[in-house]
Enzyme design. Structure first.
Site, PDB file in Angstrom:
ATOM      1  N   SER A  97      -1.577  -7.690   6.883  1.00  0.00           N
ATOM      2  CA  SER A  97      -1.832  -8.673   5.255  1.00  0.00           C
ATOM      3  C   SER A  97      -1.192  -9.358   4.876  1.00  0.00           C
ATOM      4  O   SER A  97      -1.297 -10.325   6.693  1.00  0.00           O
ATOM      5  CB  SER A  97      -0.877  -7.434   4.696  1.00  0.00           C
ATOM      6  OG  SER A  97      -0.911  -7.999   2.492  1.00  0.00           O
ATOM      7  N   ASP A 228     -10.300  -3.486  -0.432  1.00  0.00           N
ATOM      8  CA  ASP A 228      -9.660  -4.201  -0.041  1.00  0.00           C
ATOM      9  C   ASP A 228      -9.115  -4.642  -1.717  1.00  0.00           C
ATOM     10  O   ASP A 228     -10.285  -5.947  -1.807  1.00  0.00           O
ATOM     11  CB  ASP A 228      -9.267  -4.378   0.763  1.00  0.00           C
ATOM     12  CG  ASP A 228      -7.459  -5.571   0.885  1.00  0.00           C
ATOM     13  OD1 ASP A 228      -7.269  -5.742   0.056  1.00  0.00           O
ATOM     14  OD2 ASP A 228      -7.375  -5.325   1.963  1.00  0.00           O
ATOM     15  N   HIS A 257      -6.564  -1.106   0.668  1.00  0.00           N
ATOM     16  CA  HIS A 257      -5.722  -2.542   1.206  1.00  0.00           C
ATOM     17  C   HIS A 257      -4.664  -1.475   2.169  1.00  0.00           C
ATOM     18  O   HIS A 257      -4.017  -1.800   3.213  1.00  0.00           O
ATOM     19  CB  HIS A 257      -4.412  -3.484   0.031  1.00  0.00           C
ATOM     20  CG  HIS A 257      -4.193  -4.273   1.016  1.00  0.00           C
ATOM     21  ND1 HIS A 257      -3.945  -5.066   1.537  1.00  0.00           N
ATOM     22  CD2 HIS A 257      -2.810  -4.459   0.887  1.00  0.00           C
ATOM     23  CE1 HIS A 257      -3.824  -5.972   1.932  1.00  0.00           C
ATOM     24  NE2 HIS A 257      -2.375  -5.593   1.756  1.00  0.00           N
TER      25      HIS A 257
END
Length: 277
Positions: A97, A228, A257
């Site tokens: 991320s 995601d 995610h």
């Protein structure tokens, strides 16, 4: 200075873990978490004979709760200071991320002279998240303004809602919800500083990593779940792999995610194969 912190030029203390010997793997966590988010990877790769390293980004976890420097250039400089302190060569850098953006910026700016062997971007924010004329498929600025509003109003509740909902896909029908995973996300988030977390929303959503990705020459694995809900795949992984000189994309059908936690067995096996290739 204790053995598990370094102090940067601006006096910020950066907490880190450094276990084992062998080729180093450096893990870069997402917002608003800490190095603890890599528990499933740290243990696995330690047992595979690697040296595993993870730090708490400034303003996160056990590092200083900074009011300044909460942007990507300083994040990358902090990593450079840590890797220099540890004398790392031939390292593999793995970012999830926001940490994926940190990896892109670090490798592009500081990854030469044999410091970096390979890179991995997992559910990563590059090339850029926010919508603009140049990035029509991005998320509207209002989405991130909403994050800031929710954080400022009630950070503790906001940090419950994210992991209980979209982060791990626990809002999907039939999802196997783990309350422990939700609680651990909240625990990590609440350890950090609210100012740093607020600033980091701009860092992860508005930083353009296009030129960073173009500069990266080492083999880079881009891993992304096609479900995601935090960093939609169409405007991230699919674009990033086209910008990388030596990039490979691996898409995970139906995974969220936070798949490195919810599906650590799958992700770890694929990481290991990439590291050994």
């Amino acid at each position: 200075m204790s053995s598990n912190t370094i102090t940067t030029k601006d006096g910020t203390q950066i907490f880190y873990k450094d276990w084992g010997t062998g080729q180093p793997i450096v893990f870069h966590h997402g917002w608003p978490l800490s190095s603890d988010d890599w528990d499933a990877q740290m243990l696995f790769f330690l047992n595979q004979g690697y040296r595993v390293i993870a730090h708490d980004r400034r303003g996160h976890g056990r590092s200083s709760q900074t009011a300044t420097g909460n942007e990507m250039d300083t994040y990358a400089a902090d990593v450079a200071a840590l890797t220099e302190h540890l004398g790392l060569k031939g390292a593999i850098h793995v970012g999830h991320s926001t940490g994926g953006g940190e990896v892109a910026r670090y490798v592009a700016q500081y990854g030469g002279h044999g410091r970096v062997a390979k890179a991995v971007l997992i559910g990563a924010v590059p090339p850029i998240m926010v919508k603009s004329d140049q990035n029509p498929g991005g998320l509207p600025l209002e989405v991130f303004d909403g994050f800031r509003t929710a954080l400022a109003a009630n950070r503790a509740q906001f940090f419950r809602d994210i992991p209980a909902g979209p982060f791990y896909g626990f809002n999907r029908p039939g999802a196997a919800v783990s309350q422990g995973v939700v609680d651990n996300w909240w625990r990590q988030g609440m350890m950090g500083g609210t100012k740093a977390h607020y600033d980091c929303i701009k860092a992860f959503s508005e930083t353009d990593f296009t030129e960073d990705l173009k500069k990266i020459e080492v083999p880079t694995l881009v891993m992304h779940g096609d479900d995601d809900q935090i960093v939609p795949i169409a405007d991230s992984a699919h674009l990033s792999v086209k910008l990388l000189k030596n990039g490979t994309l691996k898409v995970y059908k139906g995974l969220p995610h936070g798949m490195a936690t919810t599906h650590a067995d799958i992700i770890n096996a694929d990481l290991l194969a990439f590291f050994k290739a």
